[in-house]
Design a protein around this motif. Sequence first.
Motif, PDB file in Angstrom:
ATOM      1  N   ARG A   1      55.820  -8.888   0.411  1.00  0.00           N
ATOM      2  CA  ARG A   1      55.631  -7.491   0.789  1.00  0.00           C
ATOM      3  C   ARG A   1      55.036  -7.439   2.188  1.00  0.00           C
ATOM      4  O   ARG A   1      54.127  -8.213   2.515  1.00  0.00           O
ATOM      5  CB  ARG A   1      54.689  -6.787  -0.203  1.00  0.00           C
ATOM      6  N   LEU A   2      55.540  -6.539   3.013  1.00  0.00           N
ATOM      7  CA  LEU A   2      54.997  -6.322   4.344  1.00  0.00           C
ATOM      8  C   LEU A   2      54.257  -4.992   4.365  1.00  0.00           C
ATOM      9  O   LEU A   2      54.764  -3.983   3.879  1.00  0.00           O
ATOM     10  CB  LEU A   2      56.116  -6.307   5.396  1.00  0.00           C
ATOM     11  N   VAL A   3      53.052  -5.005   4.930  1.00  0.00           N
ATOM     12  CA  VAL A   3      52.216  -3.809   4.965  1.00  0.00           C
ATOM     13  C   VAL A   3      51.783  -3.523   6.394  1.00  0.00           C
ATOM     14  O   VAL A   3      51.403  -4.438   7.133  1.00  0.00           O
ATOM     15  CB  VAL A   3      50.959  -3.982   4.076  1.00  0.00           C
ATOM     16  N   SER A   4      51.862  -2.261   6.771  1.00  0.00           N
ATOM     17  CA  SER A   4      51.293  -1.809   8.044  1.00  0.00           C
ATOM     18  C   SER A   4      50.236  -0.763   7.720  1.00  0.00           C
ATOM     19  O   SER A   4      50.501   0.197   6.986  1.00  0.00           O
ATOM     20  CB  SER A   4      52.378  -1.210   8.943  1.00  0.00           C
ATOM     21  N   LEU A   5      49.040  -0.975   8.238  1.00  0.00           N
ATOM     22  CA  LEU A   5      47.914  -0.090   7.920  1.00  0.00           C
ATOM     23  C   LEU A   5      47.760   0.998   8.970  1.00  0.00           C
ATOM     24  O   LEU A   5      47.840   0.744  10.168  1.00  0.00           O
ATOM     25  CB  LEU A   5      46.617  -0.891   7.846  1.00  0.00           C
TER      26      LEU A   5
ATOM     27  N   LEU B   1      62.639 -11.078  10.104  1.00  0.00           N
ATOM     28  CA  LEU B   1      62.688 -11.948   8.938  1.00  0.00           C
ATOM     29  C   LEU B   1      63.856 -12.933   9.050  1.00  0.00           C
ATOM     30  O   LEU B   1      64.930 -12.567   9.525  1.00  0.00           O
ATOM     31  CB  LEU B   1      62.854 -11.120   7.663  1.00  0.00           C
ATOM     32  N   PRO B   2      63.662 -14.163   8.620  1.00  0.00           N
ATOM     33  CA  PRO B   2      64.764 -15.131   8.627  1.00  0.00           C
ATOM     34  C   PRO B   2      65.921 -14.653   7.751  1.00  0.00           C
ATOM     35  O   PRO B   2      65.723 -13.903   6.791  1.00  0.00           O
ATOM     36  CB  PRO B   2      64.131 -16.401   8.048  1.00  0.00           C
ATOM     37  N   ALA B   3      67.114 -15.089   8.084  1.00  0.00           N
ATOM     38  CA  ALA B   3      68.288 -14.717   7.308  1.00  0.00           C
ATOM     39  C   ALA B   3      68.108 -15.115   5.844  1.00  0.00           C
ATOM     40  O   ALA B   3      67.614 -16.200   5.541  1.00  0.00           O
ATOM     41  CB  ALA B   3      69.532 -15.398   7.887  1.00  0.00           C
ATOM     42  N   GLY B   4      68.467 -14.226   4.954  1.00  0.00           N
ATOM     43  CA  GLY B   4      68.365 -14.503   3.530  1.00  0.00           C
ATOM     44  C   GLY B   4      67.017 -14.185   2.925  1.00  0.00           C
ATOM     45  O   GLY B   4      66.822 -14.340   1.721  1.00  0.00           O
ATOM     46  N   THR B   5      66.048 -13.745   3.746  1.00  0.00           N
ATOM     47  CA  THR B   5      64.714 -13.401   3.241  1.00  0.00           C
ATOM     48  C   THR B   5      64.645 -11.917   2.931  1.00  0.00           C
ATOM     49  O   THR B   5      64.985 -11.084   3.770  1.00  0.00           O
ATOM     50  CB  THR B   5      63.630 -13.750   4.270  1.00  0.00           C
ATOM     51  N   THR B   6      64.214 -11.581   1.749  1.00  0.00           N
ATOM     52  CA  THR B   6      64.055 -10.182   1.373  1.00  0.00           C
ATOM     53  C   THR B   6      62.572  -9.848   1.243  1.00  0.00           C
ATOM     54  O   THR B   6      61.757 -10.704   0.898  1.00  0.00           O
ATOM     55  CB  THR B   6      64.758  -9.881   0.039  1.00  0.00           C
ATOM     56  N   ALA B   7      62.239  -8.609   1.532  1.00  0.00           N
ATOM     57  CA  ALA B   7      60.843  -8.172   1.438  1.00  0.00           C
ATOM     58  C   ALA B   7      60.796  -6.673   1.219  1.00  0.00           C
ATOM     59  O   ALA B   7      61.640  -5.932   1.729  1.00  0.00           O
ATOM     60  CB  ALA B   7      60.080  -8.531   2.708  1.00  0.00           C
ATOM     61  N   THR B   8      59.828  -6.240   0.447  1.00  0.00           N
ATOM     62  CA  THR B   8      59.541  -4.815   0.372  1.00  0.00           C
ATOM     63  C   THR B   8      58.568  -4.481   1.497  1.00  0.00           C
ATOM     64  O   THR B   8      57.938  -5.364   2.090  1.00  0.00           O
ATOM     65  CB  THR B   8      58.913  -4.453  -0.980  1.00  0.00           C
TER      66      THR B   8
ATOM     67  N   SER C   1      52.860 -15.052  13.844  1.00  0.00           N
ATOM     68  CA  SER C   1      52.293 -16.097  12.986  1.00  0.00           C
ATOM     69  C   SER C   1      52.086 -15.587  11.572  1.00  0.00           C
ATOM     70  O   SER C   1      52.346 -16.305  10.596  1.00  0.00           O
ATOM     71  CB  SER C   1      50.954 -16.579  13.562  1.00  0.00           C
ATOM     72  N   VAL C   2      51.612 -14.356  11.442  1.00  0.00           N
ATOM     73  CA  VAL C   2      51.410 -13.765  10.115  1.00  0.00           C
ATOM     74  C   VAL C   2      52.735 -13.691   9.369  1.00  0.00           C
ATOM     75  O   VAL C   2      52.827 -14.057   8.192  1.00  0.00           O
ATOM     76  CB  VAL C   2      50.779 -12.363  10.230  1.00  0.00           C
ATOM     77  N   LEU C   3      53.769 -13.222  10.056  1.00  0.00           N
ATOM     78  CA  LEU C   3      55.070 -13.093   9.417  1.00  0.00           C
ATOM     79  C   LEU C   3      55.623 -14.462   9.026  1.00  0.00           C
ATOM     80  O   LEU C   3      56.108 -14.652   7.904  1.00  0.00           O
ATOM     81  CB  LEU C   3      56.039 -12.378  10.357  1.00  0.00           C
ATOM     82  N   ASP C   4      55.533 -15.426   9.927  1.00  0.00           N
ATOM     83  CA  ASP C   4      56.063 -16.762   9.643  1.00  0.00           C
ATOM     84  C   ASP C   4      55.366 -17.400   8.437  1.00  0.00           C
ATOM     85  O   ASP C   4      56.026 -17.952   7.547  1.00  0.00           O
ATOM     86  CB  ASP C   4      55.880 -17.674  10.867  1.00  0.00           C
ATOM     87  N   ILE C   5      54.031 -17.330   8.417  1.00  0.00           N
ATOM     88  CA  ILE C   5      53.286 -17.956   7.323  1.00  0.00           C
ATOM     89  C   ILE C   5      53.485 -17.191   6.018  1.00  0.00           C
ATOM     90  O   ILE C   5      53.561 -17.786   4.938  1.00  0.00           O
ATOM     91  CB  ILE C   5      51.801 -18.076   7.693  1.00  0.00           C
ATOM     92  N   SER C   6      53.607 -15.873   6.097  1.00  0.00           N
ATOM     93  CA  SER C   6      53.875 -15.077   4.892  1.00  0.00           C
ATOM     94  C   SER C   6      55.202 -15.480   4.272  1.00  0.00           C
ATOM     95  O   SER C   6      55.307 -15.661   3.048  1.00  0.00           O
ATOM     96  CB  SER C   6      53.882 -13.584   5.242  1.00  0.00           C
TER      97      SER C   6
END
Length: 289
Positions: free
Chosen positions: A183-187, A220-227, A166-171
């Motif tokens: 940006r994706l973060v893992s603590l 991540l969905p196709a075409g989505t980029t993230a750091t 859910s976090v990933l989808d809404i982000s």
Amino acid sequence: MVTRIVVGYTANESGADALALGGRLAAASEALLEVVMVLPIEARGAVVPPDTGYERHLKERSRGWLAEASARLGDGVEQALHIRYAESFAEGLVAAAHEFGASLIVVGAARGGLLGRSRIGSVANDLLHASDVPVALAPAGSRETPVSLGVTRITGAVGTRSGAGSVLDISVRLARLTHAPLRLVSLVSIDLPAGMDEELASLASTAHADDVLEAARRALPAGTTATSVVASGDTIEQAVAALEWHAGEVVIVGSSRLATPSRLFLGSTASKMLRELPVPMIVVPRATS
């Protein structure tokens, strides 16, 4: 379909912070901002016979405050102003979100907190432990950030527990709506039991965090980029403090595994993040599956 955002407005600094954050999110996503003042249900005479003079005075004052809020937002934000009655402020906001089909509720931090930080008051606490609609908490001082700044980055705090999807989808969705980079973060926090090897534990935790980020990137969905970045420290607070934060950034976190499906429950990690986080946080309900 127009995206709608509910702002819980009060005529004080906390309300101004919520209004400013709601305005930035609405302007960036071209959403309709539903500005809601919740009055006690007693003022409508639902419990005791109404005092019409008092009721009229309270409604007129509230309309005046809403007009001031509207003027503060300016013409760049599509908005609607509302007065609602409820047993509690939180209850009234959730009901308003259902009424308008809103995708987000925005409230301000409690007064008395440090500038740029969030201190959870009774309204936010009720929402962050019961709402079935995502809740955004505006830190103290958010009113100083201009609405025109919009949203400069969306950071999703990803993990492996239930609700990470859910976090990933809404982000991803919010990054697209606001035209902001993702940006994706893992603590990683190293809170060691006595006798455990510190270096070994740190390596294991960092490796796990890397695996979490890699799994999120693959999802991540196709075409989505993230750091992506791993944030580490002796505590969650230190890990959060070690990260770079942009003005205009928004963080998205999931509910605790203790939450009932489709409801919020602010977990211990998110609570610790709030102590150090200098940007707004959005908490999303636990997924139904």
